[in-house]
Design an enzyme around this catalytic site. Structure first.
Site, PDB file in Angstrom:
ATOM      1  N   VAL A  99       4.947  10.000  11.500  1.00 15.53           N
ATOM      2  CA  VAL A  99       5.093   9.330  10.219  1.00 15.53           C
ATOM      3  C   VAL A  99       4.448   7.956  10.345  1.00 15.53           C
ATOM      4  O   VAL A  99       4.597   7.285  11.371  1.00 15.53           O
ATOM      5  CB  VAL A  99       6.575   9.176   9.814  1.00 15.53           C
ATOM      6  CG1 VAL A  99       6.690   8.468   8.465  1.00 15.53           C
ATOM      7  CG2 VAL A  99       7.259  10.535   9.764  1.00 15.53           C
ATOM      8  N   CYS A 100       3.726   7.550   9.313  1.00 19.05           N
ATOM      9  CA  CYS A 100       3.140   6.215   9.273  1.00 19.05           C
ATOM     10  C   CYS A 100       2.241   5.998  10.493  1.00 19.05           C
ATOM     11  O   CYS A 100       1.472   6.878  10.875  1.00 19.05           O
ATOM     12  CB  CYS A 100       4.267   5.190   9.154  1.00 19.05           C
ATOM     13  SG  CYS A 100       3.773   3.538   8.648  1.00 19.05           S
ATOM     14  N   THR A 101       2.323   4.846  11.124  1.00 23.42           N
ATOM     15  CA  THR A 101       1.438   4.555  12.250  1.00 23.42           C
ATOM     16  C   THR A 101       1.851   5.260  13.536  1.00 23.42           C
ATOM     17  O   THR A 101       1.233   5.048  14.588  1.00 23.42           O
ATOM     18  CB  THR A 101       1.348   3.039  12.507  1.00 23.42           C
ATOM     19  OG1 THR A 101       2.656   2.502  12.699  1.00 23.42           O
ATOM     20  CG2 THR A 101       0.664   2.334  11.345  1.00 23.42           C
TER      21      THR A 101
END
Length: 216
Positions: A99-101
């Site tokens: 998720v995300c970075t």
């Protein structure tokens, strides 16, 4: 089915808690939080602490691996025990996800080489430097990899994964249980829809610099 969620200092809470709420409700799911150095792991806002008891060696073969992002991601990009663990568990996992970075960490570990993936809009372009094809999609599934864009997209990714693992009905049951039916009061949730002023404000927060107009 064991779901291993990786934590590290400076993680963004919703990156992992959203998917935790979804995947943890699937039949026979066992969710375990895992970290390189077991103990109290503090989030990016320094107001939430998770006491993680499982170290990397304690979780050698999870079925699903999930790693979120956050400011602490920058400290997890160098090759070492976490990257070695990610490469090892990826060889046997049914799903390796981020998720995300968190996708930046997977990319740096080499497991996304030649794959399509997404990330937070502020980091998306950097995936290409690791041999990954960046995608602006909110959720990207490529092989046994599932990646989500920024923060809240983790819920969408987890529901997608729930459908692939347990079927559409089971995923929809979870969706109803958590009452996931977003109706945001503002249309500023993407770079394309946000105004220039909102974008500048977001960049100021992310980079730690004052916005052009001097306001937060």
């Amino acid at each position: 089915m064991q779901v291993a969620i990786v934590l590290y200092p400076g993680f963004t809470s919703l990156d992992v808690i959203g998917p935790y709420e979804v995947l943890g409700r699937l039949p026979e799911a066992e969710v375990v939080f895992v970290t390189e150095h077991p103990g109290a792991i503090v989030n990016d806002l320094r107001s939430l602490t998770v006491d993680v008891v499982a170290g990397l060696d304690d979780v050698p073969a999870p079925d699903v691996v999930l790693i979120g992002g956050g400011p602490g991601q920058a400290e997890q990009m160098s090759d070492g025990p976490l990257h070695e663990w990610l490469r090892a568990v990826d060889r046997t996992s049914t799903w390796t996800t981020s998720v995300c970075t968190g996708s930046m960490i997977l990319a740096a570990a080499g497991v996304l080489d030649g794959r399509r993936a997404t990330s937070h809009w502020g980091a998306l372009e950097h995936l290409a430097g690791f041999g990954v094809t960046p995608s602006k999609e909110r959720v990207v599934v490529d092989g046994h990899y599932a990646t989500a864009a920024g923060v809240s997209a983790g819920i969408d990714m987890a529901l997608t994964l729930a459908g692939l693992i347990s079927g559409d009905h089971a995923a929809q049951v979870v969706q109803l249980i958590i009452e996931y039916a977003p109706e945001p009061p503002y249309d500023a949730g993407s770079v394309d829809s946000a105004s220039a002023e909102v974008f500048e404000g977001a960049m100021a927060v992310l980079t730690g610099r004052p916005p052009a107009d001097g306001t937060a």
